[in-house]
Scaffold this active site. Structure first.
Site, PDB file in Angstrom:
ATOM      1  N   SER A  81       0.817  -1.215   0.000  1.00  0.00           N
ATOM      2  CA  SER A  81       0.000   0.000   0.000  1.00  0.00           C
ATOM      3  C   SER A  81       0.854   1.270   0.000  1.00  0.00           C
ATOM      4  O   SER A  81       1.598   1.517  -0.939  1.00  0.00           O
ATOM      5  CB  SER A  81      -0.964  -0.039   1.184  1.00  0.00           C
ATOM      6  OG  SER A  81      -1.889   1.007   1.141  1.00  0.00           O
ATOM      7  N   SER A 517       0.877   1.810  16.410  1.00  0.00           N
ATOM      8  CA  SER A 517       0.779   1.351  15.035  1.00  0.00           C
ATOM      9  C   SER A 517       0.392  -0.119  15.009  1.00  0.00           C
ATOM     10  O   SER A 517       0.703  -0.873  15.927  1.00  0.00           O
ATOM     11  CB  SER A 517       2.128   1.543  14.326  1.00  0.00           C
ATOM     12  OG  SER A 517       2.165   0.824  13.116  1.00  0.00           O
ATOM     13  N   ARG A 524       1.511   6.594  17.252  1.00  0.00           N
ATOM     14  CA  ARG A 524       1.019   7.713  16.447  1.00  0.00           C
ATOM     15  C   ARG A 524       0.333   8.728  17.358  1.00  0.00           C
ATOM     16  O   ARG A 524      -0.494   8.357  18.196  1.00  0.00           O
ATOM     17  CB  ARG A 524       0.050   7.219  15.374  1.00  0.00           C
ATOM     18  CG  ARG A 524       0.675   6.180  14.441  1.00  0.00           C
ATOM     19  CD  ARG A 524      -0.250   5.815  13.291  1.00  0.00           C
ATOM     20  NE  ARG A 524       0.289   4.725  12.495  1.00  0.00           N
ATOM     21  CZ  ARG A 524       1.186   4.860  11.524  1.00  0.00           C
ATOM     22  NH1 ARG A 524       1.651   6.071  11.235  1.00  0.00           N
ATOM     23  NH2 ARG A 524       1.625   3.820  10.843  1.00  0.00           N
TER      24      ARG A 524
END
Length: 569
Positions: A81, A517, A524
């Site tokens: 991705s 994460s 994060r």
């Protein structure tokens, strides 16, 4: 392996010799990695050179899953991705195009982590536990993105399928949404569409034409779009669309593959860094631009003004644009349908206020991860879901489709009702309901902007975003952070949430949350506040707090100052 009794023995075919699984794994795909890997929200994802054995085993698992599902097609997508080019990954797609069932995520993790010696026993355990008939039919579709190491990984998946005498079909280089589309088409006997690349193109183009009509420009809307392909597979497929569209959509595709995938470009880069991607052509102020990610399941829009100031139109903006359009058509149809928007904690507070107070549409908040949003969206007749990063789509219930079709086919209703219903039916066709689809989403954005006669400035001014910042803190072990309340509150370490609450209280309209994460040892940090200066201070202070309480490694985060950013109203 011990069996309880003859009645619970799995049905085996003489053509399937499970002993070959170990032999093949040992010779071709040995497990040389000593650390464990976990199937997360995006499947398995790590450095490509650590994935061959995982791919082989996922071919095994997909074949077992297909047999359990009475021969329905299971998808296997090879992609990392938005990750850097050296990474790759794999995720399985269930029969309705949804992410792999949660209980099987654990099976995937267990299967990936056993030793070569124990692989046969682990496969036998899955067969026995689920009473899988190994003599029954199976079907596995495999696709990959355009990373240079994807072909070798695709072969490993295919070899895993063949090892269990399964049927595998490779679609080669495709976007992730295309593979999801193929899987659903195969499992609905073509009702959803034709399970080919050309079928995908024609379904979306036909619906796009029906909604746009021949008048490509309207009001302030101009038929010009800059398209950052992130050097990924989506750039290739966008070019194929344009070859079939005869100038109906004027798109300038850049970052077509001349650079590394996602390097200084792509939706994630644009969203996090709040800047234009590398390679963006010089253009007039307020030119509409969009950026997708490496496998084309995310999209964000952006533009710059006459002072070269950058403005982002992210997943929140796309969701609100969709919701306003759908509400208008549903109202004109005169149908009583339940419409809702699903967001995550990353959604900007300005968007949530606009949805609830202006659009008056219910908003639900769920944990990060498309599977959570998709599941919640299914509770509505029309569910719009988007992550702020640009990953999202719309799902329509059977009740909604039947109700809309009934209006479209009712000649006794007035012209406005029937026309609105026909537009909704075409909207359903242009939407990829199975998963976030950057190209499908882009088509619908263009349709709505043209219908409204809007340029990007008019779209941007529908509401004011609160200034926001995202940061990443490297930690020794991300698992020390646990959360609740759709990831908006920290449970452990115990002092961390109290500290965040104290910091947030110092700033007008302040909000901040932290979450681990799903794929790497980072935490994060998200923060928003009434001013850019405030949000930078808040994000910096929360980052320092996380670093100190959650085992931060490397240099400690420093406080920064930035100038204000905002489009004048």
């Amino acid at each position: 392996m011990k069996r309880n009794d003859e009645n619970h023995r799995p049905k085996m075919s003489s053509s399937v010799n499970l002993r070959t699984i170990y032999a093949f794994a040992r010779e071709m795909y040995p497990k040389r990695v000593t650390t464990n890997i976990q199937y997360g929200t995006a499947g398995f994802r790590t450095r490509a050179d650590k994935l061959e054995y995982v791919m082989y085993r996922m071919g095994l698992l997909a074949t077992l899953r297909s047999r359990l599902k009475n021969g329905q097609t299971i998808g296997v997508m090879i992609t990392a991705s938005h990750n850097p080019e050296p990474d790759n990954g794999v995720k399985l797609v269930d029969p309705k195009g949804e992410m792999l069932e949660r209980s099987w995520e654990q099976l995937a993790t267990d299967l990936a982590n056993v030793s070569d010696m124990d692989l046969q026993g682990e496969v036998e355990k899955i067969i026995q536990t689920h009473n899988i008939d190994m003599g029954s039919a199976s079907s596995v579709f495999v696709g990959m993105d355009n990373r240079y190491h994807s072909p070798g990984l695709l072969k490993a998946v295919s070899d895993g399928v063949v090892a269990l005498k399964g049927n595998v079909k490779s679609f080669g280089i495709v976007t992730t949404p295309m593979l999801h589309y193929m899987v659903v088409c195969a499992n609905t006997n073509g009702d959803y569409g034709t399970p080919t690349e050309e079928g995908y193109y024609q379904k979306l183009i036909t619906a796009f034409r029906a909604l746009r009509g021949s008048n490509v420009e309207r009001g302030s809307y101009k038929n010009k779009l800059l398209f950052d392909g992130s050097n990924g597979v989506g750039a290739r497929k966008m070019i194929q669309f344009l070859k079939r569209m005869n100038g109906e959509l004027n798109v300038d595709v850049y970052n077509q593959g001349e650079g590394k995938i996602n390097e200084n470009c792509g939706a994630d880069y644009v969203k996090i860094n709040q800047t234009v991607p590398i390679g963006t052509p010089a253009t007039e102020p307020y030119t509409r631009c969009c950026s997708i990610d490496g496998d084309a399941d995310r999209i964000v829009y952006f533009f710059t003004d006459e002072n070269n100031q950058f403005y982002l139109l992210d997943g929140d903006r796309i969701a609100t644009l969709y919701a306003g359009y759908l509400m208008d058509l549903v109202t004109k149809c005169g149908i009583d349908l339940k419409l809702g928007i699903v967001q995550t904690a990353y959604a900007n507070g300005g968007s949530t206020d606009y949805i609830e107070k202006e659009l008056k549409v219910p908003v639900a908040c769920v944990p990060t991860g498309v599977k959570h949003l998709h599941h919640k969206a299914l509770e509505y007749d029309i569910g719009v879901y988007f992550e702020a990063n640009g990953h999202g789509t719309i799902v329509f219930s059977d009740n909604a489709k039947q109700s809309i079709r009934a209006v479209a086919d009712n000649s006794e209703l007035n012209e406005e009702q029937v026309e609105a219903a026909k537009k909704l039916l075409s909207t359903i066709e242009v939407v990829n309901e199975t998963v976030g689809d950057a190209i499908s989403d882009m088509f619908l954005v263009e349709i709505i902007l043209q219908s409204n006669g809007w340029n990007v400035k008019e779209w941007y001014k529908t509401y004011v975003d609160l200034p926001n910042v995202q940061k990443k803190i490297n930690v020794t072990d991300r698992n020390v952070i646990t959360t609740t309340d759709a990831e908006r509150k920290v449970v452990t370490p115990e002092q961390l949430q109290d500290g965040i609450d104290e910091l947030v209280a110092k700033y007008p309209r302040g909000r901040s949350f932290v979450r681990p994460s799903g794929t790497e040892d980072i935490v994060r940090v998200y923060a928003e506040a009434a001013s850019k200066e405030d949000v930078d201070h808040l994000a910096g202070e929360v980052s320092q707090l996380v670093y100190r309480l959650a085992g931060g490694i490397g240099p400690e985060p420093q406080l920064v100052n930035n100038t204000a950013n905002g489009l004048a109203n």
